[in-house]
Design a protein around this motif. Sequence first.
Motif, PDB file in Angstrom:
ATOM      1  N   ASP A 327       0.845  -1.198   0.063  1.00 59.28           N
ATOM      2  CA  ASP A 327       0.001   0.125  -0.038  1.00 59.28           C
ATOM      3  C   ASP A 327       0.737   1.069  -0.009  1.00 59.28           C
ATOM      4  O   ASP A 327       1.626   1.467   1.055  1.00 59.28           O
ATOM      5  CB  ASP A 327      -0.885  -0.055   1.227  1.00 59.28           C
ATOM      6  CG  ASP A 327      -1.823   1.182   1.291  1.00 59.28           C
ATOM      7  OD1 ASP A 327      -1.747   2.204   0.294  1.00 59.28           O
ATOM      8  OD2 ASP A 327      -2.723   1.350   2.191  1.00 59.28           O
ATOM      9  N   GLY A 328       0.801   1.976  -1.259  1.00 57.63           N
ATOM     10  CA  GLY A 328       2.061   2.928  -1.207  1.00 57.63           C
ATOM     11  C   GLY A 328       1.479   4.186  -0.245  1.00 57.63           C
ATOM     12  O   GLY A 328       2.289   4.845  -0.109  1.00 57.63           O
ATOM     13  N   ASP A 329       0.117   4.407   0.089  1.00 53.44           N
ATOM     14  CA  ASP A 329      -0.131   5.345   1.078  1.00 53.44           C
ATOM     15  C   ASP A 329       0.427   5.211   2.397  1.00 53.44           C
ATOM     16  O   ASP A 329       0.338   5.709   3.331  1.00 53.44           O
ATOM     17  CB  ASP A 329      -1.784   5.365   0.954  1.00 53.44           C
ATOM     18  CG  ASP A 329      -1.977   6.051  -0.089  1.00 53.44           C
ATOM     19  OD1 ASP A 329      -1.394   7.081  -0.643  1.00 53.44           O
ATOM     20  OD2 ASP A 329      -3.244   5.888  -0.880  1.00 53.44           O
ATOM     21  N   SER A 330       0.864   3.831   2.560  1.00 53.35           N
ATOM     22  CA  SER A 330       1.517   3.401   3.937  1.00 53.35           C
ATOM     23  C   SER A 330       2.838   3.740   4.323  1.00 53.35           C
ATOM     24  O   SER A 330       3.343   3.801   5.227  1.00 53.35           O
ATOM     25  CB  SER A 330       1.251   1.959   4.523  1.00 53.35           C
ATOM     26  OG  SER A 330       2.301   1.321   3.560  1.00 53.35           O
ATOM     27  N   GLY A 331       3.691   4.208   3.144  1.00 54.24           N
ATOM     28  CA  GLY A 331       4.869   4.334   3.185  1.00 54.24           C
ATOM     29  C   GLY A 331       5.454   5.864   2.966  1.00 54.24           C
ATOM     30  O   GLY A 331       4.929   6.773   3.267  1.00 54.24           O
ATOM     31  N   TYR A 332       6.854   5.871   2.441  1.00 55.02           N
ATOM     32  CA  TYR A 332       7.316   7.182   2.225  1.00 55.02           C
ATOM     33  C   TYR A 332       8.575   6.861   1.335  1.00 55.02           C
ATOM     34  O   TYR A 332       8.931   5.924   0.960  1.00 55.02           O
ATOM     35  CB  TYR A 332       8.092   7.500   3.706  1.00 55.02           C
ATOM     36  CG  TYR A 332       9.363   6.578   4.307  1.00 55.02           C
ATOM     37  CD1 TYR A 332      10.482   7.079   3.993  1.00 55.02           C
ATOM     38  CD2 TYR A 332       8.877   5.459   5.053  1.00 55.02           C
ATOM     39  CE1 TYR A 332      11.593   6.015   4.437  1.00 55.02           C
ATOM     40  CE2 TYR A 332      10.001   4.643   5.521  1.00 55.02           C
ATOM     41  CZ  TYR A 332      11.440   4.927   5.316  1.00 55.02           C
ATOM     42  OH  TYR A 332      12.159   4.317   5.837  1.00 55.02           O
ATOM     43  N   ASP A 333       9.061   7.794   0.885  1.00 57.06           N
ATOM     44  CA  ASP A 333      10.258   7.994  -0.052  1.00 57.06           C
ATOM     45  C   ASP A 333      11.331   8.052   0.726  1.00 57.06           C
ATOM     46  O   ASP A 333      11.641   8.874   1.250  1.00 57.06           O
ATOM     47  CB  ASP A 333       9.960   9.234  -0.943  1.00 57.06           C
ATOM     48  CG  ASP A 333      10.928   9.450  -2.151  1.00 57.06           C
ATOM     49  OD1 ASP A 333      12.166   8.504  -2.062  1.00 57.06           O
ATOM     50  OD2 ASP A 333      10.952   9.860  -3.162  1.00 57.06           O
ATOM     51  N   PRO A 334      12.214   6.993   0.654  1.00 49.22           N
ATOM     52  CA  PRO A 334      13.620   7.029   1.291  1.00 49.22           C
ATOM     53  C   PRO A 334      14.533   8.102   0.603  1.00 49.22           C
ATOM     54  O   PRO A 334      15.629   8.184   1.432  1.00 49.22           O
ATOM     55  CB  PRO A 334      14.068   5.505   1.103  1.00 49.22           C
ATOM     56  CG  PRO A 334      13.468   5.208  -0.424  1.00 49.22           C
ATOM     57  CD  PRO A 334      12.167   5.603  -0.426  1.00 49.22           C
ATOM     58  N   ARG A 335      14.577   8.544  -0.490  1.00 44.18           N
ATOM     59  CA  ARG A 335      15.333   9.488  -0.884  1.00 44.18           C
ATOM     60  C   ARG A 335      15.067  10.667  -0.461  1.00 44.18           C
ATOM     61  O   ARG A 335      15.885  12.016  -0.705  1.00 44.18           O
ATOM     62  CB  ARG A 335      15.125   9.573  -2.339  1.00 44.18           C
ATOM     63  CG  ARG A 335      15.442   8.079  -3.235  1.00 44.18           C
ATOM     64  CD  ARG A 335      15.251   7.982  -4.504  1.00 44.18           C
ATOM     65  NE  ARG A 335      13.728   8.447  -4.628  1.00 44.18           N
ATOM     66  CZ  ARG A 335      12.728   8.137  -5.642  1.00 44.18           C
ATOM     67  NH1 ARG A 335      13.364   7.858  -6.883  1.00 44.18           N
ATOM     68  NH2 ARG A 335      11.650   8.277  -5.756  1.00 44.18           N
ATOM     69  N   ALA A 336      13.698  11.002   0.209  1.00 47.39           N
ATOM     70  CA  ALA A 336      13.372  12.330   0.663  1.00 47.39           C
ATOM     71  C   ALA A 336      14.401  12.828   2.044  1.00 47.39           C
ATOM     72  O   ALA A 336      14.599  12.130   2.637  1.00 47.39           O
ATOM     73  CB  ALA A 336      11.984  12.428   1.144  1.00 47.39           C
TER      74      ALA A 336
END
Length: 336
Positions: A327-336
Motif C-alpha cells: 500500500d503506497g499510502d502506508s509508506g514514504y520515499d527513502p530519498r526524501a
Amino acid sequence: MSFEWDGTEVPASSAAMFEIPVCTMASGFQLTLAVHAVAGKRSGPVTLVACGSHGEELWSSEFCRLLKSRLIRDGYDFSGTILLAPVLNPHSFESGTRNTPIDFHNLNRVFPGSALGKNWFTDVLAGVIAEKILPRADFIFDYHGGGSDTVIHYHYTVDPAASARNAVIHAVARASGAEVLWEHNEQRGTLSNCGDQLGKTCFVVETGGGGLILDQGYFEKAYSDFLNMLKVIEVVEGEPDLSAARIVVRKGTSLRPSHGGTFVPVCGLDIMGKSLTKGTVLGRVVSPYTFEILDEIKAPFDKTEVMMIRNRISKVHPGEYAYIIGDGDSGYDPRA
C-alpha cells in the motif's frame, strides 16, 4: 589472510567446497549440504549467501552458481570470505516444491530447528543449518526468488532510526536495486530471524524467478546489485548507489486466486516495482473446462506497489501466490 573450515584452509584468492553432514535418509542416502567458500584478496568479514530454502525457487540457486564463477572471474576483488549455500533444502529442490516433501513443512518457518531425533526432518535440517552454517558468518544474505511461474523483486527493511544495525540493514535494502522496499519486523521462524538471534546482521533479498531463468541480463543485474549491497558493508570497495529504491511500504499483502484453473496474466513484467491505481486488472483465472472467468484479480489500493507477479499462463490452485503488493499510502520515499 585465509579462511578455515574444520581444519581445511582456504587461502586468499582461492575457492573450495565443503559438505556438511545432516543424517542418513530412509533410502540409505547420506544427506549433506554443500557450502562453497570463496576467499577474497583482502582480509575482512565472512558473508553468507543462503539460497534454496524453498525448492521451487530455482532462480536463486542458479544465481548462487553464477555468483561463484563471477567472483572468481573478477579476480576475488572483495574483502573477507563469501560463503555460498546454493541448496539448503535438497529434498525440496528435488521435488520442485516450496515445502519439504518428507513432512510437508516449510524450512523457512521452523528455525532454529532441533537436534536429531527430537522433531520432524525439516526441523532437523534447520537445526544443522543453525548450528553448522549460520554461526560461521558475520553477514547473511538470505536470497529468495519467484517460482517457476512468478517473478519477484523487493527487499525487506526496518526502521533506520531505531538503531545503528537497522541503519545498515536499511542502507543495504536501498542498495539492492529494488524499487519497492517493505518495512517489516520478522517474528516467524525464518533463517534471517534465527541469524538475528545469533547476533548476525541479516538481509532478505527477494529477486528473480522462473520467468527470468534464461535472461542473462537479469543475472548480470542481480550480480551488480549484489556488489552494490556489499559496498554498504565495505566488503567491496566503492560508494554504493542508493537511488533505485523509490518507496518504502509499511503495509503489504499477497493476492491469491479464490478459485483454481488456468491463470492468464493481464499485466506483464513491466509492472514490477511500479505503482498501479486501484482496480487495475492484474490477471484472471479461467476454467479450462467451461471457459468462464472464475476470478479476476485487481489492484486493491489507491497506490498499489507491485513486488511480485505471476507472469506466465499457468495452472493455479486456490490460494497459490499470484501477486505480492504494498500500500503506497502506508509508506514514504527513502530519498526524501
